[in-house]
Design an enzyme around this catalytic site. Structure first.
Site, PDB file in Angstrom:
ATOM      1  N   CYS A 185      -2.642   8.569   2.500  1.00  0.00           N
ATOM      2  CA  CYS A 185      -2.020   8.296   1.800  1.00  0.00           C
ATOM      3  C   CYS A 185      -3.064   8.939   0.388  1.00  0.00           C
ATOM      4  CB  CYS A 185      -1.205   7.241   1.355  1.00  0.00           C
ATOM      5  SG  CYS A 185      -2.114   5.870   1.928  1.00  0.00           S
ATOM      6  N   GLU A 209       0.731  -0.656  -0.270  1.00  0.00           N
ATOM      7  CA  GLU A 209       0.019  -0.115  -0.278  1.00  0.00           C
ATOM      8  C   GLU A 209       0.925   0.961   0.078  1.00  0.00           C
ATOM      9  OE1 GLU A 209      -3.029  -0.303  -0.634  1.00  0.00           O
ATOM     10  OE2 GLU A 209      -3.426  -2.642   0.127  1.00  0.00           O
TER      11      GLU A 209
END
Ligand code: ADP
Length: 515
Positions: free
Chosen positions: A320, A286
């Site tokens: 993010c 990720e």
């Protein structure tokens, strides 16, 4: 657990002294176990210091004060943790899914009962405002509950056989020991989203939390221990930034580790993938994002402003999936910029534990430097600051919430993830142009757009090159939905019904000689 929780963030020096006294008194109550955990790593069910006794400081980003000294472990301790995880795997994989599920639910319940303490620890070491820390604990722990349920639904297949004399089956088995490396920006949820899935599948784990936020990781281990998760199933190796590469290398290269799951920067993700090649590990990554947030002429501008502010300033812009580039169509551009500035004006910047604070500090001064560099670069190239654009005297980790208009593609802010409270607003004319700009990046994590045109909604939702898209919505995270990026934003899915598959191998079995 702590006599006075409020003290944690405020009087960290005092707290450290209290912790030290409690640790040395070695009493067996849960209170002392927790305090012990805050300084030591957690390996094979024991709270252990670094072999050479060295520690690194964890500081509160709001005031720079020391919260705790934490064990600075290295390759040896990591190898030891892997050995224990490998041993524990032999037993843990043979627990029935229902038994694993019960233990995970118990762990979940204990964490939920202690969520305020987990939130206080999180704010103290990460800086995010306490309201957001509380939300993160609810979100993070929800993965343990979710995967406790999913453990019971790991079905295989019985295939309609092609051959009369054979029967064919697929069954799913845990991959083995997993090395889990987590970031500082969402330290509780990023760890629990991985660990919940791994443990539910029957894997054991060695976690390396980020050097800025190891306490959140250690705190959940304390509750895992209380829930009866067996020794060696969940291990945490803590280390300073200096030793992160050394610890990571062991996790990637040790043949007893079957999988690496990482959340962090694309740069580090690539290093970890390369290091995992020789042992052919499964990997989940990720990684970074560079999310576009597009507002079309048909949008409800007020809703778009509210959505942009909520997504951009969550965690002080350090997530993010945070919108990195705002693209606003020409007819609503001025209105959007004006309304956005008015909302941003209202932020109250300060210590996340103070009542009334609505925006916390960044994680450290280095993070502030990056935001400042993006602001200066944008201004040099023609950007107009509508609000903010400066460091704050409150402390080295503080930066003012900032809006800049007249942004163009030449600016660093369009190419790099800012990871801070800066909203750069680009003007565009045509839908095609917006999509071209939005997709002109190697990143592909999240994207957002606001539109009331149903044709456009379908087109843009399909054409945005991202793993997740918010349509007239900026709060997209949910336990039951797939989280993951494409392009250089990563590999694999977390959460949802798919998350557990990342920790399972499919084995094909063929029974022959049947009549
Ligand atoms: P950020 O830039 O957001 O801090 P990083 O990718 O550097 O993101 O950090 C995310 C996690 O990766 C942290 O736990 C950090 O300690 C770890 N890390 C950083 N570099 C390495 C490395 N070379 N090997 C293993 N882990 C690393």
């Amino acid at each position: 657990m702590f006599g006075n929780i409020k003290m944690f963030g405020k009087l960290s020096h005092k707290l450290v002294n209290i912790l030290t006294v409690r640790c040395s008194s070695i009493c067996k109550s849960s209170r002392s176990a927790m305090t012990l955990s805050l300084g030591n790593g957690y390996i094979n069910g024991k709270w252990v210091p670094a072999e050479d006794g060295s520690t690194f400081p964890v500081r509160n980003p709001a005031n720079g004060k020391l919260i705790s000294e934490v064990a600075d472990m290295r390759a040896n301790e990591t190898t030891t943790a892997v050995e224990h995880a490998a041993k524990a795997f032999k037993q843990w994989k043979d627990y029935t899914a229902f038994d694993r599920s019960k233990l995970l639910k118990k762990w979940y319940t204990i964490m939920v009962n202690n969520q305020e303490e987990l939130a206080q620890i999180l704010t103290a070491e990460n800086g995010k405002i306490i309201k957001e820390a509380r939300k993160e604990i609810v979100y993070g722990t929800s993965f343990v509950e979710w995967f406790a349920e999913e453990a019971k639904r790991v079905y295989g297949d019985v295939l309609p056989s092609i051959f009369k004399s054979k029967r064919q089956l697929h069954f799913k088995q845990p991959v083995g020991v997993c090395g889990i490396i987590t970031p500082w920006n969402v330290p509780n949820a990023m760890m629990l989203r991985k660990v919940g899935a791994a443990l539910a599948a029957g894997c054991t784990v060695v976690v390396k939390p980020a050097e800025d936020t190891p306490l959140s990781a250690l705190a959940v281990c304390h509750y895992a221990e209380e829930a009866g998760i067996p020794a060696g199933v969940l291990n945490v190796v803590t280390c300073s930034e200096k030793h992160a590469a050394e610890v990571g290398k062991v996790l990637c290269e040790n043949p007893k580790v079957s999988k690496i799951s990482f959340t962090g920067s694309t740069e580090t993700g690539k290093i970890l993938m390369k290091q995992s090649v020789d042992t052919m590990k499964r990997v989940s990554m990720e990684l970074g994002g560079n999310a576009a947030f597009i507002v079309f002429n048909s949008a409800d501008v007020d809703a778009a402003v509210a959505g942009a502010v909520a997504a951009k300033f969550r965690g002080t812009g350090q997530t993010c999936i945070s919108p990195n580039r705002l693209l606003v169509q020409d007819q609503v551009y001025d209105e959007f910029c004006e309304k956005l500035t008015k909302v941003v004006e209202k932020f109250v910047v300060g210590d996340g534990l103070d009542d009334g604070t609505t925006l916390g500090p960044l994680i450290n001064e280095k993070a502030v430097d990056k935001v400042d560099r993006h602001v200066k670069d944008a201004v040099e190239k023609g950007g107009k600051v509508l609000i903010g654009g400066e460091r704050l005297a409150k402390g080295p980790a503080f930066y003012s919430p900032t809006v800049i208009r007249d942004i163009n593609q030449e600016m660093a802010v369009c190419r790099e993830e800012t990871f801070g409270p800066l909203v750069p607003v680009i003007k565009f004319k045509e839908e095609k142009e917006a999509l071209l700009i939005a997709n002109s990046t190697r990143m592909g994590l999240a994207g957002y757009f606001y539109s009331q045109d149903i044709q456009q909604i379908w087109r843009v939702a399909e054409d945005l090159e991202v793993g997740m898209v918010g349509i007239n919505e900026s709060a997209i995270n949910a336990t039951n939905s797939a989280f993951g990026g494409i392009k250089e934003s990563g590999l694999g899915i977390e959460g949802s019904k798919y998350g557990i598959d990342e920790y399972l191998n499919i084995k094909y079995a063929c029974f022959g000689g049947l009549h």
